[in-house]
Design a protein around this motif. Structure first.
Motif, short mmCIF file in Angstrom:
data_model
loop_
_atom_site.label_atom_id
_atom_site.label_comp_id
_atom_site.label_asym_id
_atom_site.label_seq_id
_atom_site.Cartn_x
_atom_site.Cartn_y
_atom_site.Cartn_z
N CYS A 129 -2.48 3.54 -3.53
CA CYS A 129 -2.36 2.67 -4.70
C CYS A 129 -1.38 1.55 -4.36
CB CYS A 129 -1.81 3.45 -5.89
SG CYS A 129 -2.97 4.65 -6.59
N LEU A 130 -1.29 0.56 -5.24
CA LEU A 130 -0.36 -0.56 -5.03
C LEU A 130 0.90 -0.33 -5.86
CD1 LEU A 130 -2.77 -3.64 -5.11
CD2 LEU A 130 -1.83 -2.44 -3.14
N ILE A 165 0.85 -1.20 0.00
CA ILE A 165 0.00 0.00 0.00
C ILE A 165 0.88 1.25 0.00
CG2 ILE A 165 -1.75 1.29 1.27
CD1 ILE A 165 -2.91 -1.26 0.32
N CYS A 166 0.82 2.01 -1.09
CA CYS A 166 1.60 3.24 -1.17
C CYS A 166 1.15 4.20 -0.07
CB CYS A 166 1.42 3.89 -2.53
SG CYS A 166 2.31 5.45 -2.74
N GLY A 197 11.05 0.32 -5.73
CA GLY A 197 9.63 0.14 -5.74
C GLY A 197 9.02 1.39 -6.34
N GLU A 198 8.04 1.23 -7.20
CA GLU A 198 7.47 2.42 -7.85
C GLU A 198 5.95 2.34 -7.87
OE1 GLU A 198 9.43 3.74 -11.40
OE2 GLU A 198 7.59 4.64 -12.18
N CYS A 199 5.31 3.45 -7.50
CA CYS A 199 3.86 3.53 -7.49
C CYS A 199 3.38 4.08 -8.83
CB CYS A 199 3.39 4.42 -6.35
SG CYS A 199 1.59 4.57 -6.30
N GLY A 210 -0.61 1.44 5.38
CA GLY A 210 -1.28 2.63 4.84
C GLY A 210 -0.90 3.90 5.57
N TYR A 211 -0.15 3.80 6.65
CA TYR A 211 0.21 4.99 7.43
C TYR A 211 1.74 5.16 7.50
CZ TYR A 211 0.66 8.11 11.47
OH TYR A 211 1.01 9.14 12.31
N GLY A 212 2.47 4.08 7.81
CA GLY A 212 3.91 4.20 7.77
C GLY A 212 4.61 3.60 8.96
N ARG A 213 5.92 3.87 9.01
CA ARG A 213 6.78 3.25 10.03
C ARG A 213 7.94 4.21 10.31
NH1 ARG A 213 11.44 0.10 8.88
NH2 ARG A 213 10.85 0.16 6.68
N PHE A 214 8.29 4.31 11.58
CA PHE A 214 9.48 5.08 11.92
C PHE A 214 10.70 4.22 11.59
CE2 PHE A 214 6.46 7.30 14.76
CZ PHE A 214 6.68 8.59 14.29
#
Ligand code: FES
Length: 204
Positions: free
Chosen positions: A126-127, A120-121, A139-141, A199-203
């Motif tokens: 988008c994927l 999940i971008c 990796g490219e959206c 869908g939100y992210g990671r530190f």
């Protein structure tokens, strides 16, 4: 008379609009504190034990193995898988399992040669997919061109790259390997400080 009516209507519209803007601003201001994980389909279904990394194998599933998975190659995997085709098709269960290119350590015959990032971008969901074919492996959206570093999962070009942390870094799964080279997913913690929130992210 009609002029007064028009002015009154204009004034009300402006106030309503400003109220809406205020509400939207408040929502955005609190976005980092929203427990996004509660809205995601999978965090509470994640396994408490390590589970095999299964490759589809064109309908003949096989467990990913360090000894056979090509260098500079990716496959889509499902985590957590349920066995229900409808649930398992959900985008929030899809991850890119990447064996890194040589220049990033992909020839190492252990788990350190692998990454598994949420597909999940982090911009507008988008994927994205892995592009192994040219000098800039990434990796490219397809939607707005965000590019992700396949080693770290950090966005380095495009709209997700200018989002504040943790929303510039993809969630990832922690992988493990047994003596036969078979790959497993370790039990994740879907919080921004651990494996990340899909869908939100990671530190990082
Ligand atoms: S959704 Fe991926 S760059 Fe916009």
């Amino acid at each position: 008379m009609s002029e007064v009516t028009v002015r009154k209507s204009d004034g009300l519209s402006r106030r309503d609009f400003l109220k809406l803007i205020g509400a939207a601003g408040t929502g955005l201001a609190f976005a980092p504190f929203v427990p996004f994980g509660n809205f995601m389909p999978n965090p509470n279904q994640a396994s408490l034990e390590r589970v095999p990394v299964m490759l589809d194998g064109d309908g003949n599933p096989t467990q990913a193995n360090v000894n056979t998975f090509p260098v500079n190659h990716s496959e889509v995997i499902t985590y957590p898988a349920t066995g229900d085709p409808a649930l398992d098709a959900e985008a929030f269960r899809k991850w890119q399992l990447i064996r890194l290119p040589v220049e990033m350590g992909g020839e190492r015959n252990d788990v350190s040669a692998f990454r598994a990032f949420s597909m999940i971008c982090l911009h507008l969901w988008c994927l994205w997919k892995y592009w192994p074919d040219d000098n800039r492996k990434r990796g490219e959206c397809p939607c707005h061109g965000t590019m992700y570093n396949p080693d770290t999962g950090v966005a380095f070009i495009g709209p997700a790259s200018v989002q504040a942390a943790p929303s510039n870094t993809l969630p990832k799964l922690t992988l493990d390997m047994d003596a036969d080279g078979l790959l497993y997913v370790m039990p994740p913690k879907f919080t921004a400080n651990d494996n990340g929130v899909i869908g939100y992210g990671r530190f990082a």
